[in-house]
Design an enzyme around this catalytic site. Sequence first.
Site, mmCIF file in Angstrom:
data_model
loop_
_atom_site.group_PDB
_atom_site.id
_atom_site.type_symbol
_atom_site.label_atom_id
_atom_site.label_comp_id
_atom_site.label_asym_id
_atom_site.label_seq_id
_atom_site.Cartn_x
_atom_site.Cartn_y
_atom_site.Cartn_z
ATOM 1 N N PHE A 150 -7.047 5.058 -38.617
ATOM 2 C CA PHE A 150 -6.883 6.445 -39.056
ATOM 3 C C PHE A 150 -5.433 6.824 -39.289
ATOM 4 C CE2 PHE A 150 -6.365 6.951 -34.423
ATOM 5 C CZ PHE A 150 -5.256 7.780 -34.367
ATOM 6 N N LYS A 174 -13.592 -0.819 -45.397
ATOM 7 C CA LYS A 174 -14.211 0.104 -44.447
ATOM 8 C C LYS A 174 -13.075 0.899 -43.807
ATOM 9 C CE LYS A 174 -15.179 1.244 -40.778
ATOM 10 N NZ LYS A 174 -14.896 2.581 -40.098
ATOM 11 N N GLU A 177 -13.363 6.472 -40.393
ATOM 12 C CA GLU A 177 -14.262 7.591 -40.663
ATOM 13 C C GLU A 177 -13.618 8.938 -40.332
ATOM 14 O OE1 GLU A 177 -14.912 6.307 -36.404
ATOM 15 O OE2 GLU A 177 -14.508 5.351 -38.355
ATOM 16 N N SER A 227 -6.508 -1.102 -32.631
ATOM 17 C CA SER A 227 -6.157 -1.317 -31.234
ATOM 18 C C SER A 227 -6.386 -2.776 -30.839
ATOM 19 C CB SER A 227 -6.990 -0.408 -30.328
ATOM 20 O OG SER A 227 -8.357 -0.815 -30.347
ATOM 21 N N CYS A 282 1.689 2.243 -34.897
ATOM 22 C CA CYS A 282 1.818 1.054 -34.056
ATOM 23 C C CYS A 282 3.251 0.578 -33.960
ATOM 24 C CB CYS A 282 0.916 -0.062 -34.572
ATOM 25 S SG CYS A 282 1.411 -0.728 -36.166
ATOM 26 N N GLU A 383 -0.937 1.541 -24.472
ATOM 27 C CA GLU A 383 -0.521 2.107 -25.754
ATOM 28 C C GLU A 383 -1.072 3.535 -25.820
ATOM 29 O OE1 GLU A 383 -0.533 0.946 -30.469
ATOM 30 O OE2 GLU A 383 -2.377 0.634 -29.343
#
Length: 500
Positions: A150, A174, A177, A227, A282, A383
């Site tokens: 995201f 993909k 969402e 992640s 990240c 994280e």
Amino acid sequence: MTKIVNHWIGGKTVEGASGTYGPVTDPATGAVTTKVAFATVDEVDAAVAAARDAFATWGRSSLAKRTEILFRFRALLDGHRDEIAALITAEHGKVHSDALGEVARGMEIVDLACGINVQLKGELSTQVASRVDVSSIRQPLGVVAGITPFNFPAMVPMWMFPIAIACGNTFVLKPSEKDPSASVRIAELLAEAGLPDGVFNIVHGDKVAVDRLLEHPDVKAVSFVGSTPIARYIHTTAAANGKRVQALGGAKNHMLVLPDADLDAAADAAVSAAYGSAGERCMAISAVVAVGAIGDTLVAKIRERAERIKIGPGNDPTSEMGPLITAAHRDKVASYVRGAAAEGAEVVLDGTGHTVEGFEDGHWIGISLLDKVPTGAKAYQDEIFGPVLCVLRVDTYEEGLALINGSPFGNGTAIFTRDGGAARRFQLEVEAGMVGVNVPIPVPVGYHSFGGWKDSLFGDHHIYGNDGTHFYTRGKVVTTRWPDPADAPAGVDLGFPRNH
């Protein structure tokens, strides 16, 4: 009326058939503005089938045709960058300048793909034996898939599909969402640029869609950014199904500040790297390691700068930091700050109670700064993916290096110093895939590859750059022997003399 985001299959919008939709919120208001269709296994299969059918011709198309389309796409992307940035802000929440920067970094990889001809050049060795030549070529894999996060809904897909399709593959994306609209707009621009139907497809959804892509026999490779636990799952599952995998995981990026560093420059860098895009990246610096007696001064300078950051809606041009993506994520980030003091950290700034007037239902959190954080604290170990900066104190360079190398993550790191010898040692001794010297966020330019070490990367290939080209192609070696034309059978005249 609530907007509905559907799939993109075979060059057109395809309405979701599952009847299941996910909510997409405006993080600044907390309101659900959009619904996104979740794909069934059959819908994923339809996207893969469209990509497989398109590969039959796209995989044999000329490099000139592929790059011509990508050049047109790049021009369209450039002309619509403000529109795409606005979609990112509306669904992710980052400020418009951050969203524009995301689009610009994605365009770097489109630039690289436009010049893919150089990366796809083969090799030739002549006369390795009498009249024997050996050549090496690279060919596309077929249908490849990308599963993206995201936090960069435009940039990370563009880390993948431009190179994949330039190499002759077809692509199924993909996206997250949580903010799907930017990827659909990109698909429309690809179609406008003349990309054949089925070369680029999008399916939205959850684990159902992901798992089907990981197990589908026609998907040859999977790229993922997210992640560490999910990256590990993606790698294990896709590899078990015989697929090539690059799975980029999480991070805990450290910035080592030596006593000779320019502390004003280091504080500026720490603030921008820790709190830019609300820390939801990240490559954010989430741990500053202060060496020697500079800790108090450095923390004071960071605090002074952090307190001046203006937090507000991403579409407000005066905002410097927006909200977090969801209320649940905001609450999780806040829990690390609320528990920090009990774990031995000194809470210098606590942003957990922050709200914005007129937008009280938004997913707001303020700037948090934790000092003297123990390595056993959860705020250091995990994280966090939010605007929380930990400061740790060490006495020596060697102690700081050992602390950084002791982390299970190895994505990015940085050192701030005026000493070239210390910087050189650090870049050779630190265990991380990307290193900055007086650069807090060392994200490589498009023609170098992005990727970490240890639990920050699963698979052998980094993303984009030369590694990207190698990931989306496979090598073939051809050994050739042709008879000398002078040895043609009697009665066949090729115009060559019979003596040699």
